[in-house]
Design a protein around this motif. Structure first.
Motif, PDB file in Angstrom:
ATOM      1  N   CYS A  66    -107.947  82.339 -33.569  1.00  0.00           N
ATOM      2  CA  CYS A  66    -108.166  83.647 -34.052  1.00  0.00           C
ATOM      3  C   CYS A  66    -107.196  83.626 -35.250  1.00  0.00           C
ATOM      4  CB  CYS A  66    -107.835  84.735 -33.114  1.00  0.00           C
ATOM      5  SG  CYS A  66    -105.911  85.029 -32.988  1.00  0.00           S
TER       6      CYS A  66
ATOM      7  N   TYR B 253    -109.761  88.694 -35.789  1.00  0.00           N
ATOM      8  CA  TYR B 253    -111.221  87.533 -35.834  1.00  0.00           C
ATOM      9  C   TYR B 253    -110.997  86.614 -34.970  1.00  0.00           C
ATOM     10  CZ  TYR B 253    -114.658  84.130 -37.112  1.00  0.00           C
ATOM     11  OH  TYR B 253    -115.430  83.229 -37.358  1.00  0.00           O
TER      12      TYR B 253
ATOM     13  N   ARG C 276    -112.696  83.181 -32.759  1.00  0.00           N
ATOM     14  CA  ARG C 276    -113.699  82.161 -32.735  1.00  0.00           C
ATOM     15  C   ARG C 276    -113.845  81.581 -31.510  1.00  0.00           C
ATOM     16  NH1 ARG C 276    -114.321  78.237 -37.649  1.00  0.00           N
ATOM     17  NH2 ARG C 276    -114.373  80.318 -38.653  1.00  0.00           N
ATOM     18  N   ASN C 277    -114.974  81.745 -30.654  1.00  0.00           N
ATOM     19  CA  ASN C 277    -115.002  80.907 -29.488  1.00  0.00           C
ATOM     20  C   ASN C 277    -115.997  79.839 -29.474  1.00  0.00           C
ATOM     21  OD1 ASN C 277    -113.629  82.974 -27.351  1.00  0.00           O
ATOM     22  ND2 ASN C 277    -115.353  84.244 -28.235  1.00  0.00           N
TER      23      ASN C 277
ATOM     24  N   GLU D  42    -118.392  84.552 -32.148  1.00  0.00           N
ATOM     25  CA  GLU D  42    -117.276  85.289 -33.028  1.00  0.00           C
ATOM     26  C   GLU D  42    -117.147  86.871 -32.508  1.00  0.00           C
ATOM     27  OE1 GLU D  42    -117.768  83.516 -37.378  1.00  0.00           O
ATOM     28  OE2 GLU D  42    -119.613  84.631 -36.472  1.00  0.00           O
TER      29      GLU D  42
ATOM     30  N   ARG E  25    -113.367  84.641 -41.374  1.00  0.00           N
ATOM     31  CA  ARG E  25    -113.849  83.574 -40.970  1.00  0.00           C
ATOM     32  C   ARG E  25    -113.418  82.336 -41.975  1.00  0.00           C
ATOM     33  NH1 ARG E  25    -119.857  83.875 -41.717  1.00  0.00           N
ATOM     34  NH2 ARG E  25    -119.923  84.883 -39.513  1.00  0.00           N
TER      35      ARG E  25
ATOM     36  N   ASP F  78    -111.091  79.181 -41.170  1.00  0.00           N
ATOM     37  CA  ASP F  78    -111.456  77.843 -41.738  1.00  0.00           C
ATOM     38  C   ASP F  78    -110.341  77.252 -42.166  1.00  0.00           C
ATOM     39  OD1 ASP F  78    -113.975  77.910 -40.391  1.00  0.00           O
ATOM     40  OD2 ASP F  78    -114.907  78.912 -42.069  1.00  0.00           O
TER      41      ASP F  78
END
Length: 238
Positions: free
Chosen positions: A93, A101, A103-104, A152, A181, A185
């Motif tokens: 996250c 945010y 992300r799974n 997400e 996102r 990244d």
């Protein structure tokens, strides 16, 4: 503490309940009565400690001395969760001043996967009992016991501090989603995030873990069943 309260969405998870913890500093040269609201990462405690001790901070250290005269406040903090005990997960996250945010990477698994340690807690026993009885509120049922998770999650922490409404699929928040996102990244790439452990590593670690945790026959059997389920789900691509 090193984590938030050991509740269902607390310890072991990246919601505020799990990663927002107190930071109180006192000592020589530190002016009392100050309150700061900027974002600090747990790793910053390492650089902070070195700074207070007058020890040079290595350039390679990601941590920052938050009391240094040249300290530049963070505009975001990052957090990660992987396997905890026998329970496999992979979550990352980024949290800015307003948004979170998440992300799974294993969205096909339920949030409350079996975990011997947490399932022994009274709050988890009560939640699972009410789930079986069908007496939980619709919101709690959806947040905790949905069979799968969103890949997400995006939360507006200003208007939704308890992270109840996932905005990741809301067109109005498309730009906020894209920005966070991309931030995550970039962090994953820059830090050399290795991702989830291999199945071989899991097998090796669980063999040692069982030696230390299976003295109690009942707890040992629970652990064996949980490990078997983790392997089954991995083989199924979950």
């Amino acid at each position: 503490t090193d984590h938030g309260i050991s509740h269902a969405r607390g310890k072991q998870f990246l919601y505020e309940e799990g990663i927002h913890v107190p930071l109180i500093i006192a000592g020589p040269g530190i002016e009392g009565g100050q309150i700061r609201r900027d974002l600090v990462e747990h790793i910053d405690i390492a650089a902070l400690s070195l700074g207070l001790a007058g020890i040079p901070i290595p350039d390679s250290m990601q941590a920052k001395d938050i009391l240094a005269k040249d300290y530049e406040k963070r505009n975001a903090i990052y957090a990660a969760r992987d396997r905890c005990d026998e329970t496999v997960d992979h979550i990352r996250c980024v949290r800015t001043s307003r948004y979170k945010y998440i992300r799974n990477f294993l969205p096909k698994r339920p949030l409350l996967q079996p975990n011997r340690y947490k399932d022994n807690k009274d709050i988890h026993k009560s939640l699972r009992a009410e789930h079986q009885a069908g007496t939980l509120s619709p919101v709690t049922e959806e947040l905790l016991f949905a069979p799968e998770r969103a890949p997400e999650e995006l939360y507006d922490l200003k208007n939704d501090p308890y992270e109840l409404k996932n905005l990741a699929i809301d067109p109005e928040y498309k730009q906020a989603l894209k920005r966070h996102r991309n931030m995550l990244d970039k962090w994953i790439a820059e830090t050399g995030d290795k991702g989830a452990e291999s199945q071989e590593m899991y097998e090796s670690d669980m063999a040692e873990y069982m030696k230390s945790k299976s003295v109690d026959p009942i707890q040992g059997e629970i652990l064996r069943k949980n490990i078997a389920l983790m392997k089954k789900w991995a083989n199924e691509g979950k």
